[in-house]
Write a protein that holds these residues in place. Structure first.
Motif, PDB file in Angstrom:
ATOM      1  N   ASP A  22       0.884  -1.294  -0.122  1.00 11.11           N
ATOM      2  CA  ASP A  22       0.077   0.071   0.178  1.00 11.11           C
ATOM      3  C   ASP A  22       0.938   1.274  -0.006  1.00 11.11           C
ATOM      4  OD1 ASP A  22      -1.711   1.968   0.374  1.00 11.11           O
ATOM      5  OD2 ASP A  22      -2.501   1.387   2.371  1.00 11.11           O
ATOM      6  N   ALA A  23       0.895   1.958  -1.186  1.00 10.94           N
ATOM      7  CA  ALA A  23       1.868   3.106  -1.304  1.00 10.94           C
ATOM      8  C   ALA A  23       1.280   4.323  -0.529  1.00 10.94           C
ATOM      9  CB  ALA A  23       2.028   3.417  -2.882  1.00 10.94           C
ATOM     10  N   SER A  24       0.219   4.103   0.048  1.00 12.63           N
ATOM     11  CA  SER A  24      -0.263   5.399   0.720  1.00 12.63           C
ATOM     12  C   SER A  24       0.157   5.529   2.324  1.00 12.63           C
ATOM     13  CB  SER A  24      -1.880   5.415   0.843  1.00 12.63           C
ATOM     14  OG  SER A  24      -2.274   4.411   1.736  1.00 12.63           O
ATOM     15  N   GLY A  25       0.875   4.400   2.655  1.00  8.10           N
ATOM     16  CA  GLY A  25       1.212   4.463   4.039  1.00  8.10           C
ATOM     17  C   GLY A  25       0.288   3.863   4.898  1.00  8.10           C
ATOM     18  N   ASN A  26      -1.015   3.947   4.740  1.00  6.68           N
ATOM     19  CA  ASN A  26      -2.257   3.516   5.697  1.00  6.68           C
ATOM     20  C   ASN A  26      -2.282   1.969   6.065  1.00  6.68           C
ATOM     21  OD1 ASN A  26      -2.739   6.213   5.627  1.00  6.68           O
ATOM     22  ND2 ASN A  26      -4.288   5.922   4.063  1.00  6.68           N
ATOM     23  N   GLY A  27      -1.535   1.287   5.263  1.00  3.21           N
ATOM     24  CA  GLY A  27      -1.996  -0.121   5.475  1.00  3.21           C
ATOM     25  C   GLY A  27      -3.032  -0.624   5.162  1.00  3.21           C
ATOM     26  N   GLY A  28      -3.378  -1.863   5.236  1.00  3.64           N
ATOM     27  CA  GLY A  28      -4.907  -2.237   5.495  1.00  3.64           C
ATOM     28  C   GLY A  28      -5.336  -2.370   4.051  1.00  3.64           C
ATOM     29  N   GLY A  29      -6.794  -2.372   3.799  1.00  2.98           N
ATOM     30  CA  GLY A  29      -7.513  -2.569   2.615  1.00  2.98           C
ATOM     31  C   GLY A  29      -7.809  -4.014   2.522  1.00  2.98           C
ATOM     32  N   PHE A  30      -8.265  -4.536   1.347  1.00  4.03           N
ATOM     33  CA  PHE A  30      -8.675  -5.804   1.258  1.00  4.03           C
ATOM     34  C   PHE A  30      -7.632  -6.689   0.225  1.00  4.03           C
ATOM     35  CE2 PHE A  30     -12.454  -3.287   1.922  1.00  4.03           C
ATOM     36  CZ  PHE A  30     -13.201  -4.023   2.934  1.00  4.03           C
ATOM     37  N   VAL A  31      -7.628  -7.767   0.430  1.00  2.00           N
ATOM     38  CA  VAL A  31      -6.919  -8.890  -0.455  1.00  2.00           C
ATOM     39  C   VAL A  31      -7.874  -9.924  -0.854  1.00  2.00           C
ATOM     40  CG1 VAL A  31      -4.902 -10.152  -0.823  1.00  2.00           C
ATOM     41  CG2 VAL A  31      -4.797  -8.206   0.665  1.00  2.00           C
ATOM     42  N   PHE A  32      -8.288 -10.321  -1.750  1.00  3.78           N
ATOM     43  CA  PHE A  32      -9.030 -11.189  -2.213  1.00  3.78           C
ATOM     44  C   PHE A  32      -8.338 -12.278  -3.208  1.00  3.78           C
ATOM     45  CE2 PHE A  32     -12.060  -7.741  -1.552  1.00  3.78           C
ATOM     46  CZ  PHE A  32     -12.658  -8.235  -0.755  1.00  3.78           C
ATOM     47  N   ASP A  33      -8.249 -13.532  -2.839  1.00  8.26           N
ATOM     48  CA  ASP A  33      -8.006 -14.615  -3.373  1.00  8.26           C
ATOM     49  C   ASP A  33      -8.717 -15.149  -4.282  1.00  8.26           C
ATOM     50  OD1 ASP A  33      -6.367 -16.991  -4.071  1.00  8.26           O
ATOM     51  OD2 ASP A  33      -5.729 -17.268  -2.185  1.00  8.26           O
ATOM     52  N   CYS A  34      -8.427 -15.033  -5.767  1.00  2.00           N
ATOM     53  CA  CYS A  34      -9.015 -15.527  -6.827  1.00  2.00           C
ATOM     54  C   CYS A  34      -8.979 -17.125  -7.236  1.00  2.00           C
ATOM     55  CB  CYS A  34      -9.304 -14.770  -8.089  1.00  2.00           C
ATOM     56  SG  CYS A  34      -9.804 -13.171  -7.868  1.00  2.00           S
ATOM     57  N   ARG A  35      -8.018 -17.534  -6.626  1.00  2.03           N
ATOM     58  CA  ARG A  35      -7.482 -18.883  -6.836  1.00  2.03           C
ATOM     59  C   ARG A  35      -8.693 -20.081  -6.849  1.00  2.03           C
ATOM     60  NH1 ARG A  35      -1.815 -18.863  -4.107  1.00  2.03           N
ATOM     61  NH2 ARG A  35      -3.187 -18.023  -2.397  1.00  2.03           N
ATOM     62  N   GLY A  36      -9.530 -19.949  -5.922  1.00  2.70           N
ATOM     63  CA  GLY A  36     -10.432 -20.748  -5.645  1.00  2.70           C
ATOM     64  C   GLY A  36     -11.655 -20.693  -6.814  1.00  2.70           C
ATOM     65  N   ILE A  37     -11.415 -19.855  -7.998  1.00  5.82           N
ATOM     66  CA  ILE A  37     -12.363 -19.890  -9.111  1.00  5.82           C
ATOM     67  C   ILE A  37     -11.679 -20.832 -10.165  1.00  5.82           C
ATOM     68  CG2 ILE A  37     -13.420 -18.465 -10.862  1.00  5.82           C
ATOM     69  CD1 ILE A  37     -14.754 -18.224  -7.919  1.00  5.82           C
TER      70      ILE A  37
END
Length: 140
Positions: A22-37
């Motif tokens: 995260d380049a904003s320096g805030n960290g966090g956000g979402f990470v979604f794993d599409c490998r189950g599709i």
């Protein structure tokens, strides 16, 4: 005047570079794993295509659980986007990963950006395809 909420959406490869920082320096956000599709990259006619190509999109929409997956993603991210807009937050990052960063994650990033632009016009959406650089907007 408060700053606009900027939402950065990344498609990436777990095998190559991993989860985007995260380049904003805030960290966090979402990470979604599409490998189950189901991976269209395992089907010969789609190997050289990306999630930006209509054939791959139709495959994902008609022959996989991608529509259900994205509906769940949209429900989850909408909670944060509404909250961030109300509270004046300036940044949110949403990441979609798959094996090669070519099919499922690219498609997910594109469709999620479309959803956010349609439903949250007060937010600015930027999409980055970390493995498919040719799909990124040209920078001057």
């Amino acid at each position: 005047m408060q700053n606009k909420l900027v939402i950065d959406i990344h498609s990436f490869s777990y095998k190559k570079k991993g989860i985007p920082k995260d380049a904003s320096g805030n960290g966090g956000g979402f990470v979604f794993d599409c490998r189950g599709i189901l991976n269209p990259g395992r089907i010969e006619e789609y190997k050289s295509q990306t999630g930006n190509d209509i054939g791959v999109q139709e495959f994902l929409e008609q022959k996989t659980e991608m529509p259900q997956f994205l509906k769940s993603v949209q429900s989850l991210i909408s909670i944060s986007i509404k909250n961030y807009l109300e509270r004046g937050f300036e940044h949110l990052q949403i990441n979609f990963g798959c094996t090669g960063g070519q099919h499922r994650s690219v498609y997910s990033a594109i469709k999620t950006a479309e959803f956010i632009r349609q439903n949250f016009p007060d937010a600015e959406v930027r999409v980055y395809h970390d493995e498919q650089l040719h799909l990124n907007p040209a920078t001057v």
